[in-house]
Design a protein around this motif. Structure first.
Motif, PDB file in Angstrom:
ATOM      1  N   ARG A 126      29.425  42.518  29.072  1.00 52.51           N
ATOM      2  CA  ARG A 126      29.870  42.194  27.721  1.00 52.51           C
ATOM      3  C   ARG A 126      30.481  40.796  27.613  1.00 52.51           C
ATOM      4  O   ARG A 126      30.787  40.349  26.500  1.00 52.51           O
ATOM      5  N   GLY A 127      30.696  40.131  28.709  1.00 53.49           N
ATOM      6  CA  GLY A 127      31.267  38.785  28.655  1.00 53.49           C
ATOM      7  C   GLY A 127      32.745  38.775  28.307  1.00 53.49           C
ATOM      8  O   GLY A 127      33.260  37.773  27.814  1.00 53.49           O
ATOM      9  N   TRP A 128      33.440  39.881  28.613  1.00 55.16           N
ATOM     10  CA  TRP A 128      34.867  39.978  28.320  1.00 55.16           C
ATOM     11  C   TRP A 128      35.677  39.582  29.561  1.00 55.16           C
ATOM     12  O   TRP A 128      35.270  39.890  30.683  1.00 55.16           O
ATOM     13  N   PRO A 129      36.804  38.920  29.402  1.00 61.85           N
ATOM     14  CA  PRO A 129      37.598  38.534  30.567  1.00 61.85           C
ATOM     15  C   PRO A 129      38.168  39.740  31.292  1.00 61.85           C
ATOM     16  O   PRO A 129      38.531  40.743  30.671  1.00 61.85           O
ATOM     17  N   ASP A 130      38.236  39.634  32.616  1.00 66.49           N
ATOM     18  CA  ASP A 130      38.811  40.677  33.465  1.00 66.49           C
ATOM     19  C   ASP A 130      40.268  40.309  33.735  1.00 66.49           C
ATOM     20  O   ASP A 130      40.554  39.283  34.344  1.00 66.49           O
ATOM     21  N   LEU A 131      41.190  41.153  33.273  1.00 61.57           N
ATOM     22  CA  LEU A 131      42.621  40.858  33.389  1.00 61.57           C
ATOM     23  C   LEU A 131      43.271  41.449  34.633  1.00 61.57           C
ATOM     24  O   LEU A 131      44.494  41.385  34.764  1.00 61.57           O
ATOM     25  N   ARG A 132      42.491  41.991  35.571  1.00 60.92           N
ATOM     26  CA  ARG A 132      43.117  42.498  36.796  1.00 60.92           C
ATOM     27  C   ARG A 132      43.963  41.399  37.426  1.00 60.92           C
ATOM     28  O   ARG A 132      43.468  40.305  37.703  1.00 60.92           O
ATOM     29  N   PRO A 133      45.242  41.634  37.678  1.00 61.06           N
ATOM     30  CA  PRO A 133      46.076  40.602  38.295  1.00 61.06           C
ATOM     31  C   PRO A 133      45.511  40.091  39.611  1.00 61.06           C
ATOM     32  O   PRO A 133      45.689  38.923  39.958  1.00 61.06           O
ATOM     33  N   SER A 134      44.792  40.952  40.333  1.00 63.82           N
ATOM     34  CA  SER A 134      44.231  40.536  41.619  1.00 63.82           C
ATOM     35  C   SER A 134      43.158  39.464  41.467  1.00 63.82           C
ATOM     36  O   SER A 134      42.832  38.765  42.422  1.00 63.82           O
ATOM     37  N   GLN A 135      42.619  39.324  40.245  1.00 58.80           N
ATOM     38  CA  GLN A 135      41.547  38.357  40.026  1.00 58.80           C
ATOM     39  C   GLN A 135      41.901  37.309  38.978  1.00 58.80           C
ATOM     40  O   GLN A 135      41.061  36.485  38.629  1.00 58.80           O
ATOM     41  N   SER A 136      43.120  37.324  38.481  1.00 55.51           N
ATOM     42  CA  SER A 136      43.471  36.492  37.327  1.00 55.51           C
ATOM     43  C   SER A 136      44.446  35.377  37.694  1.00 55.51           C
ATOM     44  O   SER A 136      45.586  35.634  38.100  1.00 55.51           O
ATOM     45  N   ALA A 137      44.003  34.138  37.521  1.00 57.21           N
ATOM     46  CA  ALA A 137      44.885  32.998  37.760  1.00 57.21           C
ATOM     47  C   ALA A 137      46.026  32.982  36.759  1.00 57.21           C
ATOM     48  O   ALA A 137      47.146  32.557  37.084  1.00 57.21           O
ATOM     49  N   GLU A 138      45.759  33.450  35.523  1.00 55.10           N
ATOM     50  CA  GLU A 138      46.815  33.476  34.512  1.00 55.10           C
ATOM     51  C   GLU A 138      47.914  34.470  34.878  1.00 55.10           C
ATOM     52  O   GLU A 138      49.091  34.222  34.621  1.00 55.10           O
ATOM     53  N   ALA A 139      47.533  35.609  35.490  1.00 58.17           N
ATOM     54  CA  ALA A 139      48.546  36.574  35.906  1.00 58.17           C
ATOM     55  C   ALA A 139      49.465  35.972  36.963  1.00 58.17           C
ATOM     56  O   ALA A 139      50.689  36.105  36.893  1.00 58.17           O
ATOM     57  N   VAL A 140      48.873  35.288  37.939  1.00 58.02           N
ATOM     58  CA  VAL A 140      49.674  34.642  38.976  1.00 58.02           C
ATOM     59  C   VAL A 140      50.606  33.609  38.352  1.00 58.02           C
ATOM     60  O   VAL A 140      51.785  33.508  38.713  1.00 58.02           O
ATOM     61  N   ALA A 141      50.090  32.853  37.385  1.00 53.86           N
ATOM     62  CA  ALA A 141      50.923  31.858  36.704  1.00 53.86           C
ATOM     63  C   ALA A 141      52.103  32.525  36.012  1.00 53.86           C
ATOM     64  O   ALA A 141      53.232  32.018  36.021  1.00 53.86           O
ATOM     65  N   GLY A 142      51.872  33.695  35.425  1.00 54.82           N
ATOM     66  CA  GLY A 142      52.961  34.406  34.763  1.00 54.82           C
ATOM     67  C   GLY A 142      53.982  34.949  35.739  1.00 54.82           C
ATOM     68  O   GLY A 142      55.186  34.888  35.489  1.00 54.82           O
TER      69      GLY A 142
END
Length: 323
Positions: A126-142
């Protein structure tokens, strides 16, 4: 990144010293970082607010996350605030209270035995972003904001203990500590089948499921990187069994802390480290509060705890209406 209008007051959580728990764990001093008082009850709020802000900046209106509950609840809560629909894929072993809370937060819940696998596939198809923290640079930034607070709050050489699955939080802590010149040894704790980081330190566990839940990332592609960061900090990774975790939960409840079982495991790991590695001064990350029974009944249709989605086609059909 502009978080105006999206923040719910996450972060800047209390740091409390507790002498009774210090004595129980066998250390001289023990501080508790109260991440359980964040808006949705866990440190995952710090990552979710940055993730949803990024979705909004890119004009993405739907996002996907496979989670044991805390990360999904945070994503759904901030997503509803920012106009981003969140599809949460959960294991059938997720506590019913978490599932009800997620639906109440606006998440589209899909229960399946393959939450990570199907989450990745839905994200790609579907082309939707995956928000799993294990794969998300934004989560690490937060999560780095947690490290920035601890870097100025804790005395140097204080060992930092917390539960870890993928290790994303500990990567963020290591990065923040490095930037601030904070000498704070990192000690991630794992349990049950979640042992990717502890195995790097010769502690693979006993191959049994744990009362913590085993719903996190069992084999993390961050494991080697996080293990190297832990070594560089002067810390170690630990694995604990249920016979160590349950008494730690009792100790926390006796002190009035109604926190998730991951926090019990972290305290159990600290007690082992005090005995085996001579840790004397520590900070325990209370990363999430205990699940309480949510009002309302869990749904019984396809993709529910009562009727998990068995096939990929069933999982995909449950989100076909989202655009």
């Amino acid at each position: 990144m502009d978080l105006t209008g999206l923040t719910l007051g996450e972060g800047h959580t209390p740091l409390q010293e507790n002498t009774a728990l210090a004595a129980w764990a066998g250390v001289r001093r023990l501080w508790l970082k109260r991440e359980d008082v964040n808006p949705t009850g866990s440190h995952k709020d710090r990552g979710a607010v940055v993730q949803i802000a990024a979705c909004m900046e890119r004009g993405q209106q739907v996002a996907v996350i496979s989670s044991s509950g805390n990360a999904a609840l945070a994503a759904a809560t901030y997503g509803r605030l920012g106009g981003v629909s969140v599809v949460a894929l959960l294991s059938p072993r997720t506590e019913p209270g978490r599932v009800v809370a997620l639906r109440q937060a606006g998440a589209r819940v899909v229960v399946t035995e393959k939450p990570i696998n199907y989450g990745i596939r839905i994200s790609r198809v579907r082309g939707w972003p995956d928000l799993r923290p294990s794969q998300s640079a934004e989560a690490v930034a937060g999560f780095r904001s947690l490290g920035e607070e601890l870097a100025v709050e804790l005395p140097q050489a204080t060992a930092v203990f917390g539960y870890a699955s993928s290790g994303a939080t500990f990567q963020a802590l290591a990065e923040a500590f490095g930037e601030h010149g904070a000498q704070l040894p990192l000690h991630p704790v794992q349990a049950g089948l979640v042992n990717g980081i502890s195995k790097e330190f010769g502690r693979p566990g006993d191959g049994r499921r744990s009362l913590v839940g085993d719903l996190g990332v069992k084999v993390s592609d961050r494991a080697a990187v996080v293990a190297a960061m832990v070594r560089d900090s002067g810390g170690q990774a630990w694995w604990v069994g249920d016979d160590q975790i349950a008494p730690a939960g009792d100790a926390l409840r006796e002190q009035g802390y109604e926190v998730a079982s991951e926090c019990w495991a972290a305290l159990a790991g600290l007690r082992v480290a005090a005995s085996e590695a001579g840790v004397t001064s520590a900070c325990l990350l209370l990363t999430g509060r205990a699940v309480s029974a949510a009002a309302g009944d869990e749904e019984s249709g396809p993709g529910s705890l009562a009727q998990p989605a068995v096939t990929w086609e069933e999982a995909l059909a449950s989100v076909e209406d989202l655009r």
